[in-house]
Design a protein around this motif. Structure first.
Motif, PDB file in Angstrom:
ATOM      1  N   ASP A   1      -6.226  -5.652  -1.530  1.00 17.09           N
ATOM      2  CA  ASP A   1      -7.127  -4.487  -1.616  1.00 17.09           C
ATOM      3  C   ASP A   1      -7.967  -4.558  -2.884  1.00 17.09           C
TER       4      ASP A   1
ATOM      5  N   ALA B   1     -10.753  -1.937   1.249  1.00 14.30           N
ATOM      6  CA  ALA B   1      -9.846  -1.697   0.109  1.00 14.30           C
ATOM      7  C   ALA B   1      -8.896  -0.543   0.411  1.00 14.30           C
TER       8      ALA B   1
ATOM      9  N   ARG C   1       0.827  -1.212   0.000  1.00 15.49           N
ATOM     10  CA  ARG C   1       0.000   0.000   0.000  1.00 15.49           C
ATOM     11  C   ARG C   1       0.859   1.258   0.000  1.00 15.49           C
TER      12      ARG C   1
END
Ligand SMILES: Cc1cc2nc3c(=O)[nH]c(=O)nc-3n(C[C@H](O)[C@H](O)[C@H](O)COP(=O)(O)OP(=O)(O)OC[C@H]3O[C@@H](n4cnc5c(N)ncnc54)[C@H](O)[C@@H]3O)c2cc1C
Ligand SMILES: NC(=O)c1ccc[n+]([C@@H]2O[C@H](COP(=O)([O-])OP(=O)(O)OC[C@H]3O[C@@H](n4cnc5c(N)ncnc54)[C@H](OP(=O)(O)O)[C@@H]3O)[C@@H](O)[C@H]2O)c1
Length: 535
Positions: free
Chosen positions: A259, A281, A132
């Protein structure tokens, strides 16, 4: 008070030279390595970076205070605040330099910034947090005007360069034959650790001790079929020219739900479900269960939602290989390769979860089966070049793997250097891996010392570092004689705790302050005399 004279600190670059303290210290270590009788010291990730970038073309000082696998990502990012993008990308990674991505942390981040590497999801120990953060930083990179992107970054050299040579990188695996497995624990153990043998005869791969072996495992069929049933699809549904069953078994990860799967779910549902999927997500945790959601649990959580198999497969992450330290020596048993694998099994709610590769090796693969594999060359984890150099190996649990290989190699090559192994595990009666072999090596004189630590034999935990402290004076004597030090095993706690014990031993028996002992250990690392293979 100890009368031993400390080894001289090597100062080749004068203090007046136009370098920062960090650069001067690195250059001293580098030239000392070149001048040492053992030949050049292997470069650490940081040293490699300095070679790549020269004295930081982007104004960065080359220091990496976040390069500590025990720091949480938020703290690492704080330490990298204000630094060039390539440094912040490095801080987002798990700092283990484990090689699973095919690079070390520094080179992986450089490869992304120089656009030599497009994949942002290769850091296995960093998991979703790292992926991420890299995605967010990459958006910054995409937005940056071309001129202000990190111009100083030369395309990175992968730890295992992406090469056409088969079996030498995760991008070009070959087939090896699985031969057998043998349980190393005896009844009464809480662990399940396997000795695994492969035959490399068919693929012709070789390796040196210290290298790791990359395995492309396959998902368990039971799990695959349950997922197919939840999707309301059939085994034979075709996706990308293969059956859905084959794709889910061989090509995609069914562990942490990515995600992108929650994104997909949010697109095909509505109301509160949609909001929840959207939150997941974005890395939020609306129900406090996000960490436990593998692909199957995600589908069960949104049970009314049935993504189309094609979209579903597209939303999943590719299956990543797993690395294992090789526990055999090619010099001793050419064509054979062994691993020492701890099996990962745990329960979440009512469902048993299986570690992908460890259970594949422990129960799914059959003798004679082919597996996609590659040898991951070790960078900075190897026997000393001089076979006379003494070595001290600290490897509790599966950490023993590369040290079994070192010992077998030194035996096969007739290396005269002294060998000291610290091994530890839970119980002496059932967790003493390779005990006959190690006792045999001790009797033959090859294993000069074997120091053991059993954490659950007594009322109080007793670890390898406790044993090390007990024999600190002798350990210091070996170090003063030029011994190389090695640690292998758990990165999160053990490696740090062992290093702390080493600092204390150097301070006490080497007559140094704690700060001096810390620099002494730092110098050993720079000279390639203290190497780690931790995960
Ligand atoms: C250079 C290197 C060398 C290595 N050498 C060895 C070796 O010699 N021997 C060895 O056994 N391993 C070794 N490893 C570790 C190995 O690569 C794998 O990470 C390990 O076998 C687990 O992989 P897996 O596919 O079985 O499990 P995965 O499918 O990757 O599952 C593991 C994940 O499950 C989760 N998990 C595990 N236990 C629990 C729990 N109790 N509760 C909740 N979640 C949990 C965690 O998220 C964990 O990351 C090495 C790693 C590296 C990088
Ligand atoms: N990615 C994965 O899922 C995966 C898979 C396999 C292994 N691993 C990790 O790799 C490590 C190796 O596992 P392993 O099976 O080889 O054995 P291990 O769980 O590391 O245990 C080996 C020995 O080390 C002891 N120990 C625990 N904490 C320690 C510390 N801080 N310092 C020194 N010794 C310590 C253990 O004692 P006690 O247990 O009695 O405290 C045990 O006696 C594990 O820690 C595990 O986290 C991860």
């Amino acid at each position: 008070m100890n009368q031993m004279t400390p080894p001289p600190k090597i100062e080749i670059i004068p203090a007046s030279a136009p370098f920062s303290e960090a650069q001067r210290s690195w250059l001293n270590g580098f030239f000392a390595g070149l001048l040492s009788s053992d030949g050049p010291a292997p470069l650490s990730a940081e040293q490699g970076a300095a070679v790549l970038h020269g004295p930081s073309g982007d104004g960065d000082d080359g220091e990496a205070p976040w390069h500590d696998q025990t720091l949480p990502i938020a703290e690492r990012m704080k330490l990298a605040d204000g630094r060039p993008l390539r440094r912040r990308m490095m801080a987002a990674m798990a700092q283990q330099d484990c090689g699973q991505c095919g690079y070390n942390c520094n080179d992986y981040s450089d490869a992304i910034v120089s656009k030599a590497e497009a994949r942002l999801n290769l850091c296995v120990p960093g998991g979703k947090e790292t992926a991420r953060m890299l995605k967010a930083l990459n958006e910054e990179l995409e937005k940056a005007p071309a001129a202000s992107a990190d111009a100083s970054v030369t395309p990175a050299v992968p730890a295992a360069p992406i090469t056409a040579e088969p079996g030498r990188s995760r991008d070009n695996p070959v087939a090896a034959t699985f031969v057998s497995r043998r349980l190393l624990n005896k009844p009464g153990s809480e662990k399940e650790t396997w000795h695994i043998d492969f035959d490399l005869g068919g693929c012709g791969l070789d390796y040196v001790v210290g290298d790791s072996f990359g395995i492309f495992a396959r998902n368990e069929l039971g799990l695959v079929d349950e997922i197919i049933a939840i999707l309301g699809a059939s085994h034979t549904t075709e996706v990308n020219g293969k059956t859905l069953r084959a794709v889910l078994t061989d090509d995609v990860s069914l562990a942490p739900a990515p995600d992108s799967l929650f994104e997909l779910i949010s697109f095909i549902t509505g109301g509160a479900q949609r909001e929840k999927a959207r939150a997941l997500a974005q890395g939020e945790d609306p129900d406090g269960d996000a960490a436990t959601l593998d692909v199957m649990a995600a589908l069960q959580k949104f049970s009314g939602v049935r993504p189309h198999p094609e979209a579903f497969v597209e939303a999943l992450e590719p299956l990543q290989p797993r690395l294992y330290s090789i526990s055999s020596s090619h010099n001793a048993t050419p064509g054979n390769l062994s691993l020492t694998v701890d099996c990962v099994r745990y329960v979440v709610g009512k469902r048993k979860r299986l570690g992908l590769a460890s259970t594949f090796l422990a129960e799914r693969i059959k003798p004679g089966d082919s597996v996609k594999v590659y040898v991951q060359k070790a960078h900075g984890f190897a026997l000393p070049q001089d076979p006379k150099t003494p070595i001290i190996m600290i490897g509790p649990g599966t950490g023993i793997a590369p040290f079994r290989a070192f010992l077998l190699d030194r035996k096969a090559t007739g290396a005269p250097g002294k060998n000291w192994l610290f091994f530890g595990h839970q119980r002496s009666s059932c967790d003493f891996f390779y005990s006959d072999e190690l006792n045999g090596l001790k009797t033959s004189g090859l294993l000069t010392r074997l120091s053991l630590a059993w954490s659950r034999d007594g009322d109080k935990k007793f670890y390898v570092q406790d044993r090390m402290r007990e024999v600190g004076r002798e350990l210091w004597t070996w170090l003063a004689e030029g011994a190389h030090l090695y640690i292998c095993g758990d990165a999160k706690r053990m490696a740090k705790d062992v290093e702390r014990a080493l600092v204390d031993i150097v301070a006490q028996f080497g007559a140094r302050t704690t700060d001096e002992a810390v620099s002494f250990i730092g110098e050993l690392k720079k000279k390639g005399r203290f190497q780690q293979d931790v995960y």
